[in-house]
Every structure is written in C-alpha cells, then in structure tokens.
Motif scaffolding. Structure first.
Motif, PDB file in Angstrom:
ATOM      1  N   GLU A  45      35.705  45.858  23.525  1.00 33.77           N
ATOM      2  CA  GLU A  45      35.080  45.582  24.515  1.00 33.77           C
ATOM      3  C   GLU A  45      35.275  44.000  25.131  1.00 33.77           C
ATOM      4  O   GLU A  45      35.600  43.616  25.955  1.00 33.77           O
ATOM      5  N   LYS A  46      34.885  43.279  24.139  1.00 31.72           N
ATOM      6  CA  LYS A  46      35.012  41.726  24.062  1.00 31.72           C
ATOM      7  C   LYS A  46      36.396  41.313  24.478  1.00 31.72           C
ATOM      8  O   LYS A  46      36.873  40.608  25.232  1.00 31.72           O
ATOM      9  N   ALA A  47      37.577  42.053  23.496  1.00 28.63           N
ATOM     10  CA  ALA A  47      38.953  41.767  23.818  1.00 28.63           C
ATOM     11  C   ALA A  47      39.317  42.244  25.365  1.00 28.63           C
ATOM     12  O   ALA A  47      40.152  41.331  25.659  1.00 28.63           O
ATOM     13  N   ALA A  48      39.031  43.251  25.687  1.00 23.23           N
ATOM     14  CA  ALA A  48      39.256  43.843  27.083  1.00 23.23           C
ATOM     15  C   ALA A  48      38.774  42.713  28.027  1.00 23.23           C
ATOM     16  O   ALA A  48      39.502  42.556  28.988  1.00 23.23           O
ATOM     17  N   ARG A  49      37.499  42.368  27.924  1.00 25.89           N
ATOM     18  CA  ARG A  49      37.044  41.376  28.781  1.00 25.89           C
ATOM     19  C   ARG A  49      37.709  40.231  28.861  1.00 25.89           C
ATOM     20  O   ARG A  49      37.975  39.410  29.917  1.00 25.89           O
ATOM     21  N   ALA A  50      38.118  39.664  27.683  1.00 24.23           N
ATOM     22  CA  ALA A  50      38.848  38.198  27.440  1.00 24.23           C
ATOM     23  C   ALA A  50      40.340  38.384  28.128  1.00 24.23           C
ATOM     24  O   ALA A  50      40.935  37.687  28.858  1.00 24.23           O
ATOM     25  N   LEU A  51      40.840  39.629  27.897  1.00 26.63           N
ATOM     26  CA  LEU A  51      42.169  39.947  28.603  1.00 26.63           C
ATOM     27  C   LEU A  51      42.041  39.902  30.147  1.00 26.63           C
ATOM     28  O   LEU A  51      43.011  39.350  30.629  1.00 26.63           O
ATOM     29  N   GLU A  52      40.974  40.684  30.608  1.00 21.65           N
ATOM     30  CA  GLU A  52      40.907  40.682  31.915  1.00 21.65           C
ATOM     31  C   GLU A  52      40.473  39.405  32.719  1.00 21.65           C
ATOM     32  O   GLU A  52      41.156  38.956  33.662  1.00 21.65           O
ATOM     33  N   ALA A  53      40.104  38.435  32.074  1.00 18.06           N
ATOM     34  CA  ALA A  53      39.474  37.057  32.417  1.00 18.06           C
ATOM     35  C   ALA A  53      40.811  36.222  32.508  1.00 18.06           C
ATOM     36  O   ALA A  53      40.816  35.286  33.340  1.00 18.06           O
ATOM     37  N   HIS A  54      41.967  36.642  31.580  1.00 21.78           N
ATOM     38  CA  HIS A  54      43.063  35.771  31.800  1.00 21.78           C
ATOM     39  C   HIS A  54      44.134  36.345  32.635  1.00 21.78           C
ATOM     40  O   HIS A  54      45.180  35.621  32.838  1.00 21.78           O
ATOM     41  N   ARG A  55      43.765  37.253  33.533  1.00 19.82           N
ATOM     42  CA  ARG A  55      44.838  37.770  34.397  1.00 19.82           C
ATOM     43  C   ARG A  55      44.844  36.961  35.701  1.00 19.82           C
ATOM     44  O   ARG A  55      43.865  36.513  36.112  1.00 19.82           O
TER      45      ARG A  55
END
Length: 60
Positions: A45-55
């Motif tokens: 979940e943390k990795a998914a949030r980090a990826l979404e934040a960098h879009r």
C-alpha cells in the motif's frame, strides 16, 4: 491367532498420514504468519501511494 487387519483401511490410513505430513512440511516451508502478511500488505500500500504521488497531473 492375531486380530484381522483390513488391508484397505491400513493402506488408506498410511496414505492419509503421508499427505498430512506433506501438508505440514509445506505449511512450514511456505506459510507466513499474520504479522508477516499484514506487513507485506502495508508495504504494498505504501509503495502504491508513493507511485501515485509521483504521477504527473493530467493536462486538461
């Protein structure tokens, strides 16, 4: 004279014991504790949030 042994019952019991031993072995080899599963889910979940934040924001 000894007791009569049902060979089919003996064969099936032996097969069940073998399957149970194999299942226990696989549970030890591949099983994970609840804490391990929750930690892995939290990391994902943390990795998914980090990826979404960098879009990049969509251009509209």
């Amino acid at each position: 004279m000894g007791d009569v042994t049902n060979l089919n019952r003996f064969r099936k019991d032996k097969a069940r014991a073998g399957k149970r031993a194999k299942a226990d072995e696989n549970a030890v080899k591949h099983g994970r504790t609840r804490a391990q599963k929750e930690a892995e889910r939290a990391r994902a979940e943390k990795a998914a949030r980090a990826l979404e934040a960098h879009r990049k924001a969509p251009d509209t």
